[in-house]
Design a protein around this motif. Structure first.
Motif, short mmCIF file in Angstrom:
data_model
loop_
_atom_site.label_atom_id
_atom_site.label_comp_id
_atom_site.label_asym_id
_atom_site.label_seq_id
_atom_site.Cartn_x
_atom_site.Cartn_y
_atom_site.Cartn_z
N ARG A 47 5.39 -0.20 2.44
CA ARG A 47 4.69 0.41 1.59
C ARG A 47 5.12 2.14 1.69
O ARG A 47 5.44 2.58 2.52
CB ARG A 47 3.10 0.54 2.56
CG ARG A 47 2.57 -0.88 2.41
CD ARG A 47 2.05 -1.02 1.04
NE ARG A 47 1.41 -2.44 0.83
CZ ARG A 47 1.83 -3.54 0.69
NH1 ARG A 47 3.33 -3.73 0.42
NH2 ARG A 47 1.14 -4.49 0.43
N TYR A 81 -2.74 7.55 8.34
CA TYR A 81 -2.97 6.17 7.92
C TYR A 81 -3.34 5.26 8.69
O TYR A 81 -2.60 5.39 10.03
CB TYR A 81 -1.47 5.90 7.08
CG TYR A 81 -1.04 6.53 5.90
CD1 TYR A 81 -1.31 5.79 4.61
CD2 TYR A 81 -0.36 7.73 5.67
CE1 TYR A 81 -1.23 6.41 3.29
CE2 TYR A 81 -0.03 8.42 4.57
CZ TYR A 81 -0.44 7.62 3.48
OH TYR A 81 -0.01 8.24 2.16
N LYS A 83 -2.65 1.09 8.30
CA LYS A 83 -1.94 0.00 7.23
C LYS A 83 -2.37 -1.34 8.02
O LYS A 83 -2.21 -1.58 9.19
CB LYS A 83 -0.66 0.14 7.03
CG LYS A 83 -0.17 1.33 6.41
CD LYS A 83 -0.49 1.25 5.08
CE LYS A 83 0.18 2.50 4.12
NZ LYS A 83 -0.30 2.51 2.84
N GLY A 88 -0.32 -4.91 4.32
CA GLY A 88 0.07 -3.44 4.29
C GLY A 88 -0.86 -2.68 3.49
O GLY A 88 -0.58 -1.37 3.50
N ASP A 89 -2.04 -3.13 3.20
CA ASP A 89 -2.93 -2.35 2.53
C ASP A 89 -3.60 -1.32 3.37
O ASP A 89 -3.75 -1.41 4.77
CB ASP A 89 -4.02 -3.05 1.84
CG ASP A 89 -3.55 -4.11 0.71
OD1 ASP A 89 -2.73 -3.77 0.37
OD2 ASP A 89 -4.26 -4.93 0.60
N ASP A 90 -3.97 -0.20 2.90
CA ASP A 90 -4.75 0.77 3.67
C ASP A 90 -6.22 0.25 4.25
O ASP A 90 -6.73 -0.50 3.46
CB ASP A 90 -5.02 2.17 2.84
CG ASP A 90 -3.87 2.77 2.43
OD1 ASP A 90 -2.87 2.84 3.25
OD2 ASP A 90 -3.77 3.57 1.56
#
Length: 124
Positions: A47, A81, A83, A88-90
């Motif tokens: 990402r 962040y 993740k 792997g998305d926020d």
């Protein structure tokens, strides 16, 4: 494959929740967060962020409703962040703007005692 070009120290954790054991988590080309399977070198996640990652990732079960652990780190765009390790998305509500570059790695802990169920994130 080049597994990173990082100032921070890689983390080792089972971020995807699979039976394959721990992955190595590192920044690559300074702006990408990468996770690799340590057995077969497969890329588990990649990402991009909008700033150089000069910190080591902190890994833990920040959001128990998701499979695997989450990865927390800061960057030079002043963003913190989190993740999701499984895709792997926020995490919802992230990244968060801090107002300054991150030069130290985040730490995770439960600070409110033995009945605490919420992971706290500390950054300096």
């Amino acid at each position: 494959d080049n597994v990173g070009n990082s100032i921070g120290i890689p983390a080792f954790a089972d971020v995807d929740g699979s039976e394959n054991g721990a992955e190595i988590i590192v920044s690559k080309r300074q702006v990408n967060l990468m996770a690799y399977n340590m057995v077969n070198d497969d890329t588990i996640l990649e990402r991009a962020t909008n700033g150089y990652i000069n910190t080591s990732p902190a890994v833990g079960d920040i959001s128990p409703q998701f499979e695997g652990d989450e990865v927390c780190f800061g960057n030079d765009a002043s963003d913190l962040y989190i993740k999701r390790g499984d895709n792997g998305d926020d995490l919802s509500g992230y990244p968060k703007e801090s107002g300054g570059w991150f030069r130290t790695s985040p730490a995770l802990a439960m600070l409110e005692g033995e009945n605490d169920t919420t992971v706290d994130i500390m950054v300096a």
